[in-house]
Design a protein around this motif. Structure first.
Motif, PDB file in Angstrom:
ATOM      1  N   VAL A 204       0.876  -1.163   0.000  1.00  0.00           N
ATOM      2  CA  VAL A 204       0.000   0.000   0.000  1.00  0.00           C
ATOM      3  C   VAL A 204       0.917   1.219   0.000  1.00  0.00           C
ATOM      4  CG1 VAL A 204      -2.093   0.959   1.071  1.00  0.00           C
ATOM      5  CG2 VAL A 204      -1.499  -1.418   1.442  1.00  0.00           C
ATOM      6  N   ASN A 205       0.372   2.419   0.046  1.00  0.00           N
ATOM      7  CA  ASN A 205       1.208   3.620   0.004  1.00  0.00           C
ATOM      8  C   ASN A 205       1.951   3.874   1.315  1.00  0.00           C
ATOM      9  OD1 ASN A 205      -0.735   5.136   1.739  1.00  0.00           O
ATOM     10  ND2 ASN A 205      -2.048   4.845  -0.036  1.00  0.00           N
ATOM     11  N   ASP A 206       2.963   4.737   1.254  1.00  0.00           N
ATOM     12  CA  ASP A 206       3.773   5.066   2.423  1.00  0.00           C
ATOM     13  C   ASP A 206       2.970   5.769   3.519  1.00  0.00           C
ATOM     14  OD1 ASP A 206       5.985   3.985   1.237  1.00  0.00           O
ATOM     15  OD2 ASP A 206       6.736   5.891   0.444  1.00  0.00           O
ATOM     16  N   TYR A 207       1.854   6.367   3.133  1.00  0.00           N
ATOM     17  CA  TYR A 207       1.014   7.092   4.090  1.00  0.00           C
ATOM     18  C   TYR A 207       0.572   6.192   5.241  1.00  0.00           C
ATOM     19  CZ  TYR A 207      -2.935   9.965   5.738  1.00  0.00           C
ATOM     20  OH  TYR A 207      -3.814  10.695   6.500  1.00  0.00           O
ATOM     21  N   VAL A 208       0.324   4.903   4.950  1.00  0.00           N
ATOM     22  CA  VAL A 208      -0.105   3.959   5.986  1.00  0.00           C
ATOM     23  C   VAL A 208       1.063   3.109   6.498  1.00  0.00           C
ATOM     24  CG1 VAL A 208      -2.442   3.860   5.074  1.00  0.00           C
ATOM     25  CG2 VAL A 208      -0.770   2.143   4.341  1.00  0.00           C
ATOM     26  N   GLY A 209       2.270   3.407   6.025  1.00  0.00           N
ATOM     27  CA  GLY A 209       3.427   2.632   6.432  1.00  0.00           C
ATOM     28  C   GLY A 209       3.780   1.526   5.464  1.00  0.00           C
ATOM     29  N   GLY A 210       3.141   1.536   4.294  1.00  0.00           N
ATOM     30  CA  GLY A 210       3.477   0.552   3.269  1.00  0.00           C
ATOM     31  C   GLY A 210       2.606  -0.682   3.252  1.00  0.00           C
ATOM     32  N   SER A 211       1.979  -1.001   4.392  1.00  0.00           N
ATOM     33  CA  SER A 211       1.140  -2.199   4.448  1.00  0.00           C
ATOM     34  C   SER A 211       0.154  -2.094   5.604  1.00  0.00           C
ATOM     35  CB  SER A 211       2.011  -3.456   4.630  1.00  0.00           C
ATOM     36  OG  SER A 211       2.725  -3.386   5.858  1.00  0.00           O
ATOM     37  N   VAL A 212      -0.765  -3.054   5.655  1.00  0.00           N
ATOM     38  CA  VAL A 212      -1.756  -3.113   6.733  1.00  0.00           C
ATOM     39  C   VAL A 212      -1.749  -4.520   7.322  1.00  0.00           C
ATOM     40  CG1 VAL A 212      -3.223  -1.287   5.806  1.00  0.00           C
ATOM     41  CG2 VAL A 212      -3.568  -3.646   5.047  1.00  0.00           C
ATOM     42  N   ARG A 213      -2.384  -4.681   8.475  1.00  0.00           N
ATOM     43  CA  ARG A 213      -2.360  -5.975   9.161  1.00  0.00           C
ATOM     44  C   ARG A 213      -3.572  -6.858   8.842  1.00  0.00           C
ATOM     45  NH1 ARG A 213       1.762  -6.570  12.719  1.00  0.00           N
ATOM     46  NH2 ARG A 213       3.003  -4.679  13.017  1.00  0.00           N
ATOM     47  N   TRP A 214      -4.562  -6.304   8.190  1.00  0.00           N
ATOM     48  CA  TRP A 214      -5.682  -7.113   7.691  1.00  0.00           C
ATOM     49  C   TRP A 214      -5.521  -7.164   6.178  1.00  0.00           C
ATOM     50  CZ3 TRP A 214      -9.963  -9.395  10.364  1.00  0.00           C
ATOM     51  CH2 TRP A 214      -9.842  -9.315  11.752  1.00  0.00           C
ATOM     52  N   ILE A 215      -5.090  -8.310   5.687  1.00  0.00           N
ATOM     53  CA  ILE A 215      -4.739  -8.481   4.280  1.00  0.00           C
ATOM     54  C   ILE A 215      -5.819  -9.320   3.583  1.00  0.00           C
ATOM     55  CG2 ILE A 215      -2.973  -9.357   2.708  1.00  0.00           C
ATOM     56  CD1 ILE A 215      -0.997  -9.115   5.119  1.00  0.00           C
ATOM     57  N   TYR A 216      -6.295  -8.829   2.449  1.00  0.00           N
ATOM     58  CA  TYR A 216      -7.378  -9.505   1.723  1.00  0.00           C
ATOM     59  C   TYR A 216      -6.833 -10.300   0.538  1.00  0.00           C
ATOM     60  CZ  TYR A 216     -10.827  -6.917   4.440  1.00  0.00           C
ATOM     61  OH  TYR A 216     -11.598  -6.424   5.471  1.00  0.00           O
ATOM     62  N   VAL A 217      -7.417 -11.468   0.336  1.00  0.00           N
ATOM     63  CA  VAL A 217      -7.025 -12.300  -0.794  1.00  0.00           C
ATOM     64  C   VAL A 217      -8.289 -12.868  -1.435  1.00  0.00           C
ATOM     65  CG1 VAL A 217      -6.750 -14.355   0.668  1.00  0.00           C
ATOM     66  CG2 VAL A 217      -5.617 -14.246  -1.558  1.00  0.00           C
ATOM     67  N   THR A 218      -8.296 -12.960  -2.765  1.00  0.00           N
ATOM     68  CA  THR A 218      -9.447 -13.497  -3.477  1.00  0.00           C
ATOM     69  C   THR A 218      -9.031 -13.955  -4.871  1.00  0.00           C
ATOM     70  OG1 THR A 218     -11.665 -12.978  -4.328  1.00  0.00           O
ATOM     71  CG2 THR A 218     -10.075 -11.191  -4.313  1.00  0.00           C
ATOM     72  N   SER A 219      -9.874 -14.761  -5.474  1.00  0.00           N
ATOM     73  CA  SER A 219      -9.664 -15.144  -6.870  1.00  0.00           C
ATOM     74  C   SER A 219     -10.208 -14.037  -7.753  1.00  0.00           C
ATOM     75  CB  SER A 219     -10.404 -16.456  -7.161  1.00  0.00           C
ATOM     76  OG  SER A 219     -11.802 -16.259  -6.979  1.00  0.00           O
ATOM     77  N   ASP A 220      -9.988 -14.150  -9.034  1.00  0.00           N
ATOM     78  CA  ASP A 220     -10.526 -13.158  -9.963  1.00  0.00           C
ATOM     79  C   ASP A 220     -12.038 -13.045  -9.858  1.00  0.00           C
ATOM     80  OD1 ASP A 220      -8.020 -12.570 -10.897  1.00  0.00           O
ATOM     81  OD2 ASP A 220      -8.127 -13.915 -12.623  1.00  0.00           O
ATOM     82  N   ARG A 221     -12.662 -14.110  -9.444  1.00  0.00           N
ATOM     83  CA  ARG A 221     -14.134 -14.153  -9.372  1.00  0.00           C
ATOM     84  C   ARG A 221     -14.700 -13.069  -8.461  1.00  0.00           C
ATOM     85  NH1 ARG A 221     -17.790 -17.337  -6.122  1.00  0.00           N
ATOM     86  NH2 ARG A 221     -15.991 -18.205  -5.060  1.00  0.00           N
ATOM     87  N   ARG A 222     -13.989 -12.776  -7.363  1.00  0.00           N
ATOM     88  CA  ARG A 222     -14.482 -11.775  -6.412  1.00  0.00           C
ATOM     89  C   ARG A 222     -13.533 -10.590  -6.239  1.00  0.00           C
ATOM     90  NH1 ARG A 222     -17.429 -15.043  -1.382  1.00  0.00           N
ATOM     91  NH2 ARG A 222     -19.308 -15.605  -2.561  1.00  0.00           N
ATOM     92  N   ALA A 223     -12.562 -10.490  -7.108  1.00  0.00           N
ATOM     93  CA  ALA A 223     -11.595  -9.389  -7.005  1.00  0.00           C
ATOM     94  C   ALA A 223     -12.272  -8.032  -7.145  1.00  0.00           C
ATOM     95  CB  ALA A 223     -10.510  -9.551  -8.073  1.00  0.00           C
ATOM     96  N   PHE A 224     -13.374  -7.978  -7.891  1.00  0.00           N
ATOM     97  CA  PHE A 224     -14.080  -6.705  -8.090  1.00  0.00           C
ATOM     98  C   PHE A 224     -14.538  -6.116  -6.759  1.00  0.00           C
ATOM     99  CE2 PHE A 224     -17.534  -9.803  -8.092  1.00  0.00           C
ATOM    100  CZ  PHE A 224     -18.532  -9.176  -7.354  1.00  0.00           C
ATOM    101  N   ALA A 225     -14.899  -6.962  -5.796  1.00  0.00           N
ATOM    102  CA  ALA A 225     -15.377  -6.489  -4.500  1.00  0.00           C
ATOM    103  C   ALA A 225     -14.270  -5.784  -3.729  1.00  0.00           C
ATOM    104  CB  ALA A 225     -15.928  -7.659  -3.686  1.00  0.00           C
ATOM    105  N   VAL A 226     -13.083  -6.390  -3.715  1.00  0.00           N
ATOM    106  CA  VAL A 226     -11.944  -5.796  -2.997  1.00  0.00           C
ATOM    107  C   VAL A 226     -11.532  -4.491  -3.672  1.00  0.00           C
ATOM    108  CG1 VAL A 226      -9.573  -6.151  -2.244  1.00  0.00           C
ATOM    109  CG2 VAL A 226     -11.160  -8.085  -2.272  1.00  0.00           C
ATOM    110  N   LYS A 227     -11.462  -4.497  -4.992  1.00  0.00           N
ATOM    111  CA  LYS A 227     -11.060  -3.292  -5.722  1.00  0.00           C
ATOM    112  C   LYS A 227     -12.055  -2.159  -5.500  1.00  0.00           C
ATOM    113  CE  LYS A 227      -8.637  -5.870  -9.334  1.00  0.00           C
ATOM    114  NZ  LYS A 227      -8.629  -6.256 -10.766  1.00  0.00           N
ATOM    115  N   GLN A 228     -13.335  -2.493  -5.504  1.00  0.00           N
ATOM    116  CA  GLN A 228     -14.363  -1.464  -5.309  1.00  0.00           C
ATOM    117  C   GLN A 228     -14.331  -0.931  -3.884  1.00  0.00           C
ATOM    118  OE1 GLN A 228     -18.265  -2.618  -6.711  1.00  0.00           O
ATOM    119  NE2 GLN A 228     -19.298  -0.945  -5.640  1.00  0.00           N
TER     120      GLN A 228
END
Length: 282
Positions: A204-228
């Motif tokens: 993620v961007n440097d504003y949040v420190g580069g990463s977060v502690r709740w990380i999301y993973v999905t297949s292409d089938r549901r990737a639209f939800a995470v992106k949105q």
């Protein structure tokens, strides 16, 4: 703003959220309320299964529902057929517990603590209700309660420090959440990424420190939800300006004080000189 020490991203704990496994039962949402003693709030249907519409001071975890289309392939006697299919994707959401949480950096009284586990926690007894945390958060998480103080997910740090997983993690019937040492969770997320799955939270961007502690993973089938869901998660200009001006305020104030002192001494010496000259002419 106060001085803070954040554990390294690979230290402490983290959670991998696999939304391909999520069935939208909201057990996690209820468990969060139950463990944290948040009262039930009457909701009204507003054209979506997402209730309430967003996080509130009483709702620290909400399951969001996103609608989209996914491509499907079907083998028929005439050959392979590709078609689009409606997909309803549930996405459980709470504070992301950023590696270098902007909300904690923004708090002027140090009411937001960062534990060794990486949990970002608001101490309501110290909160003055200024709203800087809400304004600084790129994920729109902290919310003001009826008492004028701000509230959000605590990562169930009270449970973690007693050897238990967060309430939402423990109650999930389909094992959506993988909780554990941050280094192991990050390694698993990278493994999923290499397999071609979509991952959000590692870079993620440097504003949040580069990463977060709740990380999301999905297949292409549901990737639209995470992106949105995370499409508007961007640095907040007001907080960036405050952080740029902070050293100027500190050092500028010191220089101003020195300047005023020098000017005062010069004025005093000039006044003394004039007094001596007047005394000599009498």
């Amino acid at each position: 703003m106060v001085s803070l020490t954040f554990p390294k991203p690979n230290e402490g704990v983290a959670v991998l959220v696999d939304i391909d496994k999520c069935i939208g039962c909201r057990a996690c949402q209820v468990a969060c309320k139950d463990w944290n003693g948040r009262p039930a709030v009457k909701t009204e249907f507003a054209g979506s299964l997402t209730l309430p519409k967003w996080l509130t001071a009483e709702d620290w975890k909400v399951v969001f529902f996103y609608e989209g289309k996914t491509g499907k392939k079907l083998m028929t006697p005439a050959g392979e057929v590709t078609f689009s299919q409606f997909e309803l994707a549930p996405l459980p959401y709470n504070c992301m517990h950023c590696a270098a949480a902007p909300c904690a950096r923004a708090c002027p009284v140090g009411a937001i603590k960062v534990t060794g586990e990486g949990a970002v926690v608001i101490n309501k007894e110290e909160c003055i209700g200024c709203g800087y945390c809400e304004a600084a958060c790129p994920y729109d998480v902290p919310k003001k309660g009826s008492d004028g103080r701000y509230y959000k997910c605590t990562f169930c740090v009270d449970r973690i420090q007693n050897g238990r997983a967060p309430a939402c993690v423990e109650v999930c019937p389909t094992n959506v959440f993988t909780f554990g040492p941050a280094s192991e969770v990050i390694a698993k997320a990278r493994e999923e990424q290499r397999r071609g799955r979509y991952v959000y939270g590692l870079e993620v961007n440097d504003y949040v420190g580069g990463s977060v502690r709740w990380i999301y993973v999905t297949s292409d089938r549901r990737a639209f939800a995470v992106k949105q869901h995370f499409s508007n998660a961007s640095p907040r200009a007001a907080q960036q300006i405050r952080e740029v001006l902070k050293p100027l305020t500190l050092y500028g104030g010191a220089l101003l004080a020195v300047g005023l002192t020098i000017a005062g001494i010069a004025a005093w010496r000039q006044r003394r000189k004039e007094e001596k000259e007047e005394a000599g002419t009498k």
